[in-house]
Design an enzyme around this catalytic site. Sequence first.
Site, mmCIF file in Angstrom:
data_model
loop_
_atom_site.group_PDB
_atom_site.id
_atom_site.type_symbol
_atom_site.label_atom_id
_atom_site.label_comp_id
_atom_site.label_asym_id
_atom_site.label_seq_id
_atom_site.Cartn_x
_atom_site.Cartn_y
_atom_site.Cartn_z
ATOM 1 N N VAL A 13 53.397 -91.398 -16.892
ATOM 2 C CA VAL A 13 52.911 -92.680 -16.390
ATOM 3 C C VAL A 13 51.882 -92.393 -15.306
ATOM 4 O O VAL A 13 52.098 -91.562 -14.433
ATOM 5 C CB VAL A 13 54.057 -93.565 -15.849
ATOM 6 C CG1 VAL A 13 54.751 -92.915 -14.673
ATOM 7 C CG2 VAL A 13 53.553 -94.949 -15.474
ATOM 8 N N SER A 14 50.737 -93.034 -15.406
ATOM 9 C CA SER A 14 49.703 -92.870 -14.386
ATOM 10 C C SER A 14 49.846 -93.966 -13.347
ATOM 11 O O SER A 14 50.532 -94.965 -13.563
ATOM 12 C CB SER A 14 48.305 -92.939 -15.018
ATOM 13 O OG SER A 14 48.053 -94.242 -15.514
ATOM 14 N N THR A 15 49.182 -93.781 -12.208
ATOM 15 C CA THR A 15 49.213 -94.787 -11.150
ATOM 16 C C THR A 15 48.672 -96.116 -11.662
ATOM 17 O O THR A 15 49.207 -97.187 -11.361
ATOM 18 C CB THR A 15 48.387 -94.316 -9.945
ATOM 19 O OG1 THR A 15 48.869 -93.039 -9.530
ATOM 20 C CG2 THR A 15 48.511 -95.299 -8.787
ATOM 21 N N ASP A 17 48.669 -97.205 -14.811
ATOM 22 C CA ASP A 17 49.622 -97.802 -15.745
ATOM 23 C C ASP A 17 50.712 -98.563 -15.010
ATOM 24 O O ASP A 17 51.107 -99.655 -15.403
ATOM 25 C CB ASP A 17 50.271 -96.709 -16.611
ATOM 26 C CG ASP A 17 49.287 -96.108 -17.605
ATOM 27 O OD1 ASP A 17 48.330 -96.817 -17.982
ATOM 28 O OD2 ASP A 17 49.471 -94.953 -17.991
#
Length: 549
Positions: A13-15, A17
Amino acid sequence: MNQPVRVAIYARVSTEDQAEFGYSIDAQLDTLRKYCELYSRVIVGEYVDRGVSGKSMKGRYELQKLLQDAEKGIIDEVIVWKFNRMARKNIDLIHIVDLLEKNNVSFRSFSENFDTSTSMGKFALQMMGAVGELERNTIVDNVKMGHKQRARTGKHNGKLPLGYRSVKIDVRGRESKIVIIEEEATLVRHLFEQYAAGQGLKAIANDLNHRGYKTRTGKPFSTCSIRDILDNPMFVGKIRYNRYENWAEKRRKGKTSELILVEGHHPAIVSDELWEKVQLLRQKKSTMPKKRFEGEYLLTGLIHCPECGAAMTASRTVNRAKDGTKIVRMYYSCGRFRSQGSSVCHANSVRKDEAEKAVTERIQEAVTNTHILKKIVRSVNEHRLGRIKPLRDELAGVQARIDSLEVKKRKYLGLYEMDEIGRDLFSERLADLNRDLEAELTRRSKLELELRDDQADPISYDLVQSLMERFNTLLNRSPFPQRKTLMHLIVKKITLDDTKRVGSVELAFNEETEKHFLSVAPSADNMAEGAFPLSGKAPSMKRRLEFEL
């Protein structure tokens, strides 16, 4: 009796997202664990990259560990919640899945319900990957379109340069305006006036640095930072946008012909007259012939300044003897001194021929002297063993901080459930703890990957001897362009000592350089572009090899 399928769960999970879509690592893991339980699959590992973009494999330490474990044969299947968790770009996704397939590992997406163990699954992967990339590119295009329209109306996009700041003008903070920071604006005007008075980029940078001024990012001024200020029309009240497309990938090669240049809503810092005078000088100087040094500089970018550590660049002096003969001396000089002036560093020049001779002799000595080469091999292995304990100690410290943060999360959850703290305070503290926890988990993944590499088999003497012999042979045989290419591929860093002589030469070999430059070429007449002709073949490498001569 059939063996149960060994599954590796991958989650990312990216920031962005988390902020935009509310994706949760815990939710992904919980869903995939239940799926494995339902279909009697054995989970052999969970690999989680937190707060990391899927644009590339860089910084995704858990993905790298997963691919290493796939090579070891301990995984039968990799499962993700959505295929875009593995990669954003279709070409990267296909590359990763291809690496898995080479090791007989299938790839399954839970949400899209396909796996690559079947032909239809592979086809679905490619189609879904293409659709996903199209969707992402459409979003990017829409954002760019919005930025272009904003620029056309005279509004600024992105970070503000020196001299400006943004202030909110309504209660909700949706509207803002750009105002002048007078202290910084005075510096900007001085800079323009100095250039208009005939001062060069380096002279201005040197003057500002001597007086203690810094850029917006807190660094000393360089010729590049001065140039960027002088060429920015924002200081004369204009908005410039869309000079480059896809800057992150193409850099200056992405220059476009659809430049947007309009009057802005912000105040100007310099007058039109001063701006026009500076631009006239900039244009005139851009057509002047640039200095070109004769000679072949083998070590530019590799040899480092003994004072500040910056890469040293080519320089020369031209003198005349009493009989009028021109005497040209070539040197390597500190790049920061040449760019930022004497307030930052000094020339620390070293003779070109002396430095190059010392480096090649150091390599030749290591090849011909068995005692030295054995000492190098022993030092490399001792260094690798010596790295393990500090890494383990740091890993233990990281794990302790992770455990402490988990305890704090449970504590705040308990207080919230008993109504002893409010929702706002609970949300704020939970967000802070999760941010700290993600940083520690990422650090743990990186340390575990480093430990895994360091605990591999010791480096053999035969491998180092073979690599060094080939490196030395190519340096002696190849023409200058190939020799310089090889130097930049294999020499990591050259350090000067206090007497401005070569102190150490750090080499770094990896699988790619061994494969393409130190192994056998197809033939002398039919070679792949960039290959170096050499007979024989070096022992195969399993990892990056670094050592100091």
